[in-house]
Scaffold this motif. Structure first.
Motif, PDB file in Angstrom:
ATOM      1  N   ASN A  35       0.761  -1.094  -0.072  1.00 33.63           N
ATOM      2  CA  ASN A  35      -0.038   0.139   0.064  1.00 33.63           C
ATOM      3  C   ASN A  35       0.798   1.263   0.012  1.00 33.63           C
ATOM      4  O   ASN A  35       1.571   1.666   0.946  1.00 33.63           O
ATOM      5  CB  ASN A  35      -0.771  -0.112   1.166  1.00 33.63           C
ATOM      6  CG  ASN A  35      -2.023   0.943   1.116  1.00 33.63           C
ATOM      7  OD1 ASN A  35      -1.564   2.111   0.804  1.00 33.63           O
ATOM      8  ND2 ASN A  35      -3.138   1.054   1.170  1.00 33.63           N
ATOM      9  N   PRO A  36       1.045   1.790  -0.981  1.00 28.67           N
ATOM     10  CA  PRO A  36       1.884   3.140  -1.185  1.00 28.67           C
ATOM     11  C   PRO A  36       1.474   4.180  -0.439  1.00 28.67           C
ATOM     12  O   PRO A  36       1.990   5.294  -0.284  1.00 28.67           O
ATOM     13  CB  PRO A  36       1.745   3.284  -2.800  1.00 28.67           C
ATOM     14  CG  PRO A  36       0.615   2.870  -3.425  1.00 28.67           C
ATOM     15  CD  PRO A  36       0.228   1.573  -2.546  1.00 28.67           C
ATOM     16  N   PHE A  37       0.110   4.354   0.070  1.00 28.22           N
ATOM     17  CA  PHE A  37      -0.322   5.534   0.804  1.00 28.22           C
ATOM     18  C   PHE A  37       0.297   5.465   2.220  1.00 28.22           C
ATOM     19  O   PHE A  37       0.552   6.654   2.693  1.00 28.22           O
ATOM     20  CB  PHE A  37      -1.933   5.491   0.867  1.00 28.22           C
ATOM     21  CG  PHE A  37      -2.539   5.661  -0.436  1.00 28.22           C
ATOM     22  CD1 PHE A  37      -2.341   6.672  -1.221  1.00 28.22           C
ATOM     23  CD2 PHE A  37      -3.335   4.537  -1.045  1.00 28.22           C
ATOM     24  CE1 PHE A  37      -2.995   6.649  -2.262  1.00 28.22           C
ATOM     25  CE2 PHE A  37      -3.855   4.626  -2.085  1.00 28.22           C
ATOM     26  CZ  PHE A  37      -3.717   5.604  -2.965  1.00 28.22           C
ATOM     27  N   THR A  38       0.160   4.340   2.594  1.00 31.37           N
ATOM     28  CA  THR A  38       0.888   3.992   3.899  1.00 31.37           C
ATOM     29  C   THR A  38       2.483   3.231   3.980  1.00 31.37           C
ATOM     30  O   THR A  38       3.034   3.228   5.054  1.00 31.37           O
ATOM     31  CB  THR A  38       0.050   3.168   4.869  1.00 31.37           C
ATOM     32  OG1 THR A  38      -0.113   2.023   4.265  1.00 31.37           O
ATOM     33  CG2 THR A  38      -1.376   3.709   4.898  1.00 31.37           C
ATOM     34  N   CYS A  39       2.724   2.971   3.025  1.00 28.08           N
ATOM     35  CA  CYS A  39       4.166   2.098   2.844  1.00 28.08           C
ATOM     36  C   CYS A  39       4.187   0.857   3.618  1.00 28.08           C
ATOM     37  O   CYS A  39       5.096   0.550   3.870  1.00 28.08           O
ATOM     38  CB  CYS A  39       5.285   3.043   2.972  1.00 28.08           C
ATOM     39  SG  CYS A  39       5.592   4.079   1.699  1.00 28.08           S
ATOM     40  N   GLU A  40       3.146   0.462   3.867  1.00 22.42           N
ATOM     41  CA  GLU A  40       2.827  -0.942   4.537  1.00 22.42           C
ATOM     42  C   GLU A  40       2.580  -1.860   3.554  1.00 22.42           C
ATOM     43  O   GLU A  40       1.927  -1.896   2.423  1.00 22.42           O
ATOM     44  CB  GLU A  40       1.716  -0.638   5.434  1.00 22.42           C
ATOM     45  CG  GLU A  40       1.695   0.265   6.766  1.00 22.42           C
ATOM     46  CD  GLU A  40       0.378   0.398   7.165  1.00 22.42           C
ATOM     47  OE1 GLU A  40       0.480   0.940   8.430  1.00 22.42           O
ATOM     48  OE2 GLU A  40      -0.683   0.295   6.706  1.00 22.42           O
ATOM     49  N   GLU A  66      -0.235  -5.149   3.466  1.00 19.00           N
ATOM     50  CA  GLU A  66      -1.467  -5.392   3.867  1.00 19.00           C
ATOM     51  C   GLU A  66      -1.864  -6.692   3.338  1.00 19.00           C
ATOM     52  O   GLU A  66      -1.893  -7.079   2.325  1.00 19.00           O
ATOM     53  CB  GLU A  66      -2.466  -4.262   3.312  1.00 19.00           C
ATOM     54  CG  GLU A  66      -3.679  -4.134   3.958  1.00 19.00           C
ATOM     55  CD  GLU A  66      -4.643  -2.850   3.155  1.00 19.00           C
ATOM     56  OE1 GLU A  66      -5.899  -2.981   3.646  1.00 19.00           O
ATOM     57  OE2 GLU A  66      -4.094  -2.130   2.420  1.00 19.00           O
ATOM     58  N   ALA A 108      11.592   8.439   4.106  1.00 17.92           N
ATOM     59  CA  ALA A 108       9.947   8.262   3.893  1.00 17.92           C
ATOM     60  C   ALA A 108       9.305   9.549   3.832  1.00 17.92           C
ATOM     61  O   ALA A 108       8.515   9.836   2.848  1.00 17.92           O
ATOM     62  CB  ALA A 108       9.498   7.856   5.359  1.00 17.92           C
ATOM     63  N   PRO A 140       7.789  10.809  -1.716  1.00 15.63           N
ATOM     64  CA  PRO A 140       6.708  11.385  -2.342  1.00 15.63           C
ATOM     65  C   PRO A 140       6.995  12.327  -3.553  1.00 15.63           C
ATOM     66  O   PRO A 140       6.336  12.515  -4.725  1.00 15.63           O
ATOM     67  CB  PRO A 140       5.372  11.964  -1.474  1.00 15.63           C
ATOM     68  CG  PRO A 140       5.970  11.277  -0.059  1.00 15.63           C
ATOM     69  CD  PRO A 140       7.633  10.797  -0.267  1.00 15.63           C
ATOM     70  N   ARG A 170       7.191   3.217  -3.343  1.00 16.82           N
ATOM     71  CA  ARG A 170       6.414   4.178  -3.485  1.00 16.82           C
ATOM     72  C   ARG A 170       6.669   5.264  -4.724  1.00 16.82           C
ATOM     73  O   ARG A 170       5.902   5.500  -5.461  1.00 16.82           O
ATOM     74  CB  ARG A 170       6.197   5.064  -2.203  1.00 16.82           C
ATOM     75  CG  ARG A 170       5.115   5.991  -2.194  1.00 16.82           C
ATOM     76  CD  ARG A 170       5.438   7.084  -1.292  1.00 16.82           C
ATOM     77  NE  ARG A 170       4.142   7.941  -1.109  1.00 16.82           N
ATOM     78  CZ  ARG A 170       3.424   8.980  -1.712  1.00 16.82           C
ATOM     79  NH1 ARG A 170       4.037   9.155  -2.828  1.00 16.82           N
ATOM     80  NH2 ARG A 170       2.362   9.416  -1.296  1.00 16.82           N
ATOM     81  N   GLU A 222       1.219  10.658  -8.926  1.00 17.12           N
ATOM     82  CA  GLU A 222       0.749  11.929  -8.242  1.00 17.12           C
ATOM     83  C   GLU A 222       1.529  13.014  -9.092  1.00 17.12           C
ATOM     84  O   GLU A 222       0.904  13.993  -9.397  1.00 17.12           O
ATOM     85  CB  GLU A 222       1.327  12.122  -6.702  1.00 17.12           C
ATOM     86  CG  GLU A 222       0.260  11.201  -5.933  1.00 17.12           C
ATOM     87  CD  GLU A 222       0.887  11.129  -4.447  1.00 17.12           C
ATOM     88  OE1 GLU A 222      -0.121  10.791  -3.462  1.00 17.12           O
ATOM     89  OE2 GLU A 222       2.009  11.176  -4.160  1.00 17.12           O
ATOM     90  N   ALA A 258      -6.263   0.443  -5.118  1.00 19.82           N
ATOM     91  CA  ALA A 258      -7.176   1.195  -4.362  1.00 19.82           C
ATOM     92  C   ALA A 258      -8.481   1.416  -5.267  1.00 19.82           C
ATOM     93  O   ALA A 258      -8.294   1.192  -6.560  1.00 19.82           O
ATOM     94  CB  ALA A 258      -6.709   2.418  -3.751  1.00 19.82           C
TER      95      ALA A 258
END
Lengths: 555, 555
Positions: free
Chosen positions: A29-34, A36, A254, A258, A297, A305, A316
């Protein structure tokens, strides 16, 4: 399409089955770098939801890691030697699902026709190819290529669904003196890529202020850090000759990921086939100390972006089902790639439709490439793995050229758009002990450029380029090895497998001449008058610092 | 303006003096989340460069910390009780330089005229006010406010330089059944804000897929984490009643800060004057464990990026010279704020031009608000610090109302847009032991709402609201305290200092009646038919669960 949206919403709510469900995966998940643990569902090539779903087909991924499709933030497809269709076929297998390309090369050769060919050939491919409009055709007012593109010429492309903005503004001096024709082009779009190697301090401030938002030319970490701080997106580049990622890795964390992306800029088919594409950038990044999650990311959401592509860059709801299944290996490896939910297999399509472009010159007469004189001469020194050159001053007697011992050879540039316009200079670093090489790839005007140990072989190499309407040629005595570039003298019209194989043959041929690795890459940049320091054009030696033609011998 | 750009480029290069130079400062850089020791120069209200410059004026900042101007990602200016001009004057002193506002309240009262007033009153202020177009006017099809706005009504505003997109889509059920009129509004822009309290799982997936990109309604950390993972921007909210930052702080880190912003949503003038605005959000964030640098990025660059405002959000070349000088205090405090390079002093401007909006009703006749009957009645129970209500069932004899002992009072809603449309119900929790209160702020239709201990006082309070064309009124026997809301019955036309002082007076008056803290806030939400459970409208009692009018007494 409101009906499609209705169907997607119903699928997202689980009211109807999705087309396909991929379950039991580790999703990045690139929004949270986790990572899942979970499942996702797709319909009509779009992710409808993450979570438990039922699908018409259901795929248990056995715990495999899945990441969003990879994005190249800046590339010249022409440099791959492949047409867009073949390029997409090749990189799609590497997990690339979107590239932002600048058709700067073909536009310099064929103008609007070239851009239109690139748009036409990009339709219906397994990789979405978006274009930035070439801002500097020619690269500088001094260059004479096949076209001159003004704001008026580019404006009709603004609003085209495949056109995202204005491509790398490499005419830095033009920006700094606010050249109005250039500023008019910059003003065409809200998205403008920069190109400003080693620019710093107040001139960098001025360049950013004038509208340039990104840079892919950083070679030094202090340079990249300064540009990042001034608000530029930094594209860390790993091309066939430009290997910048390891030097720049220190700027990525981190917080900055972005604002950082990957770019390959110029990358030959063989490198794409052998080392990889953005997947290779990620491997190099991780080897260089960048955290895998930051690199992922950069390669996905950050690039999406930067270009306002809110329909991709993450798995997503509502975003394209572009994704890669990774192998279980510790080293980052894309096992299978999916574009809009379809597994990629690299199946060949129809050959591209290209109207052959004539070369409007004949091979130069022997006396036009003759050098005479002695004294302290300007010699272009190539720098390993860089496209900048070193300005060498060497005591020369032209009768001793080729000077194999000191590795000083003759370099010739012939204008391909008109007859009898030839420049001659000296170059250090190619390592040829016999023979000659020539090419119709020669940034940015793409005149014919040749380096060799003897005038006769140089002339025969140039003649072959002209007769084939574009090629890379190796002449070794009576032997000749040719990779024909039938599309504008820049790209082969053949499938990528054949191009890679011809590249191998060419490589063997140049290595038999004693050449450094990748001599054609260095050759192709020798005429590029926007990168420091010394260059060669069809007018002769050019000093980028003075931004002027200079004589071979110092006064 | 090409000439201006030329001048800026020359100033950036240091060829001409900048207008002003701020030197010897610690500059916060949101691109890297670092503090950078240095100087910057501005010309024409724009940062021309960071580094050493000469200026017409030069300011030694004595090592002070300087950050970019603060941005509120979502606010209803109307809720401040101030017009845009006075709102800007107040928050500009707090370091706010940009707000993204949704004129949802005034649009519900005055439709297009209301939006146009907000645009007109936002001109030339020390804060750039951008608007998101209200997507849900009325909030639900059942509500009867002052306007109904369709996609056709909103379309002419698209492209207005102050309009950034579509405001909070609160009609979640409408999205889930893909109501086509609503979907048409969502399709008007590429930037759409969401509003989906507690939405989760597949319905959240559907909502995100349908186009909603942000949420400012999160109250729980798991809720915020899920929305973030699905690709929503999360606006952490700190308003007059909604205090969400401390509960959500755990989702913010260096990786997620670019996808998080601050919002105040609904914030009264007194809170802005006493506690602060986005500066207060930063303080609360830091107290809640968010790193200062992450909070600063959220309040500056993250908000600018979310709305595509590439001309602000950082002190970098070409961006607006919006910035705050911090005090030396350990606690984050804005000492001085600059907008486009001009120090803010909160100097009052001209009063706003608002064409008074008539109230199209007269005070109800005494018998229309009389209640008769006994038995088991539906009583609206207010819940401390929440806008949801509790549905109570209580044995009632209407002759015993007001039931001070059990704190059950009469509540009346009068339609302000037409005569003789009055609903009456019962409410628990206001705590009034005498008197009555009434207000023309009553989400979302903004009819007149009153609660009181006696019919006579309720009627006088309502009559005062009508005669003043909008107010908050406290009636205590013969005494009357009024805060006049001359602008659409929502905002005062007075300077903020006077509004804050009137708020204090009103607060004393209600506390003398024995009321709970902030009774006007609870009052303003009693008619909001989109939030559970029981509500009161001009038709009578409304059950949100059944989404239908219900009788006061159970059968």
């Amino acid at each position: 399409m409101p009906e499609q949206k209705d169907r997607l919403i119903d699928a997202a709510r689980g009211l109807v089955k999705a087309d396909a469900v991929f379950s039991n995966a580790e999703l990045f998940n690139p929004f949270t770098c986790e990572w899942e643990r979970g499942s996702f569902a797709i319909t009509d090539g779009v992710v409808v939801g993450v979570g438990k779903y039922r699908g018409l087909t259901e795929h248990d991924m056995g715990g495999a890691r899945i990441i969003p499709g990879l994005i190249d933030a800046h590339v010249h497809i022409e440099s791959s030697l492949l047409t867009p269709k073949e390029y997409a076929r090749l990189v799609s297998l590497r997990g690339t699902t979107t590239v932002i390309a600048d058709p700067h090369e073909i536009a310099n050769v064929a103008g609007i026709d070239g851009i239109e060919f690139m748009l036409r050939d990009a339709k219906g491919l397994p990789v979405d190819i978006f274009y930035m409009l070439p801002s500097c055709v020619p690269a500088t007012p001094l260059d004479q290529g096949g076209a001159v593109l003004s704001a008026k010429d580019l404006r009709p492309f603004i609003g085209h669904p495949r056109v995202l903005g204005i491509g790398e503004v490499m005419n830095v001096p033009g920006v700094l003196v606010h050249d109005h024709q250039l500023m008019e082009k910059i003003a065409l779009s809200r998205v403008v890529d920069g190109h400003a190697p080693l620019l710093s301090g107040s001139d960098l401030n001025a360049y950013v202020l004038a509208g340039m938002q990104s840079d892919h030319e950083c070679t030094r970490i202090d340079e990249a850090a300064e540009k990042l701080r001034r608000g530029m997106y930094i594209f860390l580049r790993q091309g066939s000759t430009e290997h910048n990622i390891s030097d720049l890795a220190g700027i990525v964390n981190a917080c900055t990921a972005p604002r950082c992306c990957f770019a390959t800029d110029d990358c030959h088919a063989d490198m794409l086939a052998n080392a990889g594409h953005i997947d290779n950038c990620i491997r190099v990044a991780v080897e260089s100390g960048i955290e895998l999650e930051c690199a992922l990311r950069m390669a996905t959401l950050s690039a999406a972006e930067r270009f306002g592509l809110s329909d991709r860059g993450a798995l997503a709801p509502g975003r394209l089902a572009d994704f890669c299944v990774l192998s279980g290996s510790k080293i980052f490896t894309v096992k299978t790639a999916y574009k809009r939910g379809v597994e990629q297999r690299g199946i060949p399509g129809k050959p591209p439709l290209w109207e052959p472009h004539p070369f409007l010159c004949s091979a130069p007469a022997p006396d036009t490439i003759r050098l005479d004189g002695r004294g302290r001469a300007r010699v272009i020194g190539i720098v390993p793995h860089q496209i900048i050159t070193e300005p060498l001053i060497v005591n020369i007697d032209t009768r001793e050229i080729p000077d194999i011992a000191r590795d000083i050879l003759k370099v010739v540039v012939c204008n391909r758009y008109r007859d009898r316009s030839c420049g001659v200079g000296l170059v250090h670093g190619f390592g040829l002990v016999r023979g000659a090489i020539a090419s119709s790839i020669s940034h940015d005007a793409h005149n014919i450029v040749a380096v060799g140990t003897g005038d006769d072989e140089i002339l025969r190499a140039i003649d072959t380029v002209i007769k084939t309407r574009g090629a890379m040629v190796v002449v070794d005595g009576q032997e000749k090895t040719t990779l024909t570039l039938g599309c504008a003298g820049l790209m082969s019209l053949l499938p990528y497998e054949e191009v890679v194989s011809q590249q191998e043959t060419l490589k063997s041929a140049v290595s038999r001449l004693g050449a450094v690795a990748d001599p054609f890459m260095y050759l192709s940049f020798l005429a590029l008058t926007v990168i420091p320091n010394l260059r060669i054009t069809d007018r002769g030696v050019f000093d980028v610092g003075q931004f002027a033609d200079v004589p071979l011998f110092l006064k």
